[in-house]
Write a protein that holds these residues in place. Structure first.
Motif, PDB file in Angstrom:
ATOM      1  N   UNK A  96      43.427  55.133  45.854  1.00 45.57           N
ATOM      2  CA  UNK A  96      43.623  53.681  45.770  1.00 45.57           C
ATOM      3  C   UNK A  96      44.700  53.267  46.760  1.00 45.57           C
ATOM      4  N   UNK A  97      44.608  51.996  47.195  1.00 45.90           N
ATOM      5  CA  UNK A  97      45.587  51.474  48.136  1.00 45.90           C
ATOM      6  C   UNK A  97      46.307  50.299  47.489  1.00 45.90           C
ATOM      7  N   UNK A  98      47.545  50.091  47.916  1.00 43.65           N
ATOM      8  CA  UNK A  98      48.372  49.006  47.392  1.00 43.65           C
ATOM      9  C   UNK A  98      48.045  47.723  48.163  1.00 43.65           C
ATOM     10  N   UNK A  99      47.585  46.721  47.445  1.00 47.22           N
ATOM     11  CA  UNK A  99      47.330  45.416  48.043  1.00 47.22           C
ATOM     12  C   UNK A  99      48.371  44.468  47.486  1.00 47.22           C
ATOM     13  N   UNK A 100      49.206  43.947  48.324  1.00 44.59           N
ATOM     14  CA  UNK A 100      50.330  43.145  47.890  1.00 44.59           C
ATOM     15  C   UNK A 100      49.909  41.855  47.213  1.00 44.59           C
ATOM     16  N   UNK A 101      48.739  41.351  47.504  1.00 42.44           N
ATOM     17  CA  UNK A 101      48.277  40.108  46.888  1.00 42.44           C
ATOM     18  C   UNK A 101      47.839  40.315  45.432  1.00 42.44           C
ATOM     19  N   UNK A 102      47.402  41.499  45.083  1.00 45.98           N
ATOM     20  CA  UNK A 102      46.880  41.767  43.740  1.00 45.98           C
ATOM     21  C   UNK A 102      47.873  42.493  42.809  1.00 45.98           C
ATOM     22  N   UNK A 103      49.118  42.632  43.199  1.00 47.16           N
ATOM     23  CA  UNK A 103      50.106  43.325  42.380  1.00 47.16           C
ATOM     24  C   UNK A 103      50.541  42.421  41.256  1.00 47.16           C
ATOM     25  N   UNK A 104      50.471  42.952  40.024  1.00 51.28           N
ATOM     26  CA  UNK A 104      50.908  42.183  38.843  1.00 51.28           C
ATOM     27  C   UNK A 104      51.926  43.017  38.077  1.00 51.28           C
ATOM     28  N   UNK A 105      52.877  42.352  37.488  1.00 56.40           N
ATOM     29  CA  UNK A 105      53.886  43.047  36.694  1.00 56.40           C
ATOM     30  C   UNK A 105      53.334  43.326  35.292  1.00 56.40           C
ATOM     31  N   UNK A 106      53.559  44.535  34.816  1.00 53.45           N
ATOM     32  CA  UNK A 106      53.080  44.934  33.482  1.00 53.45           C
ATOM     33  C   UNK A 106      54.313  44.965  32.556  1.00 53.45           C
TER      34      UNK A 106
ATOM     35  N   UNK B 122      57.220  54.697  40.691  1.00 53.90           N
ATOM     36  CA  UNK B 122      56.981  55.750  41.686  1.00 53.90           C
ATOM     37  C   UNK B 122      55.866  56.687  41.250  1.00 53.90           C
ATOM     38  N   UNK B 123      55.835  57.042  39.996  1.00 52.65           N
ATOM     39  CA  UNK B 123      54.805  57.944  39.494  1.00 52.65           C
ATOM     40  C   UNK B 123      53.436  57.271  39.517  1.00 52.65           C
ATOM     41  N   UNK B 124      53.400  55.988  39.097  1.00 50.20           N
ATOM     42  CA  UNK B 124      52.129  55.251  39.102  1.00 50.20           C
ATOM     43  C   UNK B 124      51.599  55.149  40.537  1.00 50.20           C
ATOM     44  N   UNK B 125      52.460  54.854  41.493  1.00 53.73           N
ATOM     45  CA  UNK B 125      52.048  54.739  42.890  1.00 53.73           C
ATOM     46  C   UNK B 125      51.521  56.077  43.419  1.00 53.73           C
ATOM     47  N   UNK B 126      52.188  57.176  43.030  1.00 56.42           N
ATOM     48  CA  UNK B 126      51.767  58.501  43.477  1.00 56.42           C
ATOM     49  C   UNK B 126      50.385  58.847  42.934  1.00 56.42           C
ATOM     50  N   UNK B 127      50.153  58.564  41.642  1.00 49.81           N
ATOM     51  CA  UNK B 127      48.852  58.858  41.026  1.00 49.81           C
ATOM     52  C   UNK B 127      47.776  57.977  41.651  1.00 49.81           C
ATOM     53  N   UNK B 128      48.102  56.732  41.966  1.00 42.35           N
ATOM     54  CA  UNK B 128      47.125  55.825  42.581  1.00 42.35           C
ATOM     55  C   UNK B 128      46.730  56.326  43.967  1.00 42.35           C
ATOM     56  N   UNK B 129      47.660  56.808  44.756  1.00 40.33           N
ATOM     57  CA  UNK B 129      47.343  57.323  46.095  1.00 40.33           C
ATOM     58  C   UNK B 129      46.512  58.594  46.012  1.00 40.33           C
ATOM     59  N   UNK B 130      46.803  59.437  44.961  1.00 36.05           N
ATOM     60  CA  UNK B 130      46.012  60.652  44.778  1.00 36.05           C
ATOM     61  C   UNK B 130      44.565  60.318  44.430  1.00 36.05           C
ATOM     62  N   UNK B 131      44.364  59.214  43.755  1.00 33.24           N
ATOM     63  CA  UNK B 131      43.021  58.796  43.366  1.00 33.24           C
ATOM     64  C   UNK B 131      42.302  58.073  44.511  1.00 33.24           C
TER      65      UNK B 131
END
Length: 119
Positions: free
Chosen positions: A106-116, A95-104
């Motif tokens: 960036x958009x979530x692309x479901x095809x490019x999501x990788x597990x870290x 949730x925090x990573x997604x929030x920081x990405x939206x503030x920057x």
């Protein structure tokens, strides 16, 4: 009895048998030079052994004290590492990573999501 017999009888009673007295002569025992040297050598050996034992014990005490200090530092570092690992886990929440990405922007692309993987 006659007077002579009485005197003889009285003399026997008056003078019992006396054992010859032995004179007890105490000899002073002197310490010879060889014994003096042996005593001095024994004293020196005892002193040296006690000195080495005490010096070894003090060095062992110092090393044990250093070990205790290092153990205390290790415990302190372990606590600090645990705190930092908790902060890392908190910062890696999705949730925090997604929030920081939206503030920057960036958009979530479901095809490019990788597990870290977590460290």
């Amino acid at each position: 009895m006659s007077n002579l017999a009485k005197k003889y009888h009285i003399q026997e009673v008056v003078q019992p048998e006396q054992k010859p007295k032995k004179r007890i002569v105490k000899k002073k025992r002197r310490i010879t030079k060889g014994e003096k040297y042996i005593y001095i050598l024994f004293g020196i050996v005892c002193f040296c052994l006690s000195y080495f034992i005490i010096s070894n014990q003090t060095s062992i005490y110092k090393v044990n004290r250093e070990i205790q200090v290092m153990d205390a530092k290790i415990v302190e570092q372990s606590k600090e590492m645990e705190e930092l690992q908790g902060q890392v886990d908190e910062l890696l929440e999705y949730g925090r990573v997604l929030k920081v990405a939206k503030e920057q922007g960036l958009e979530l692309q479901k095809n490019n999501v990788k597990a870290v993987p977590k460290p």
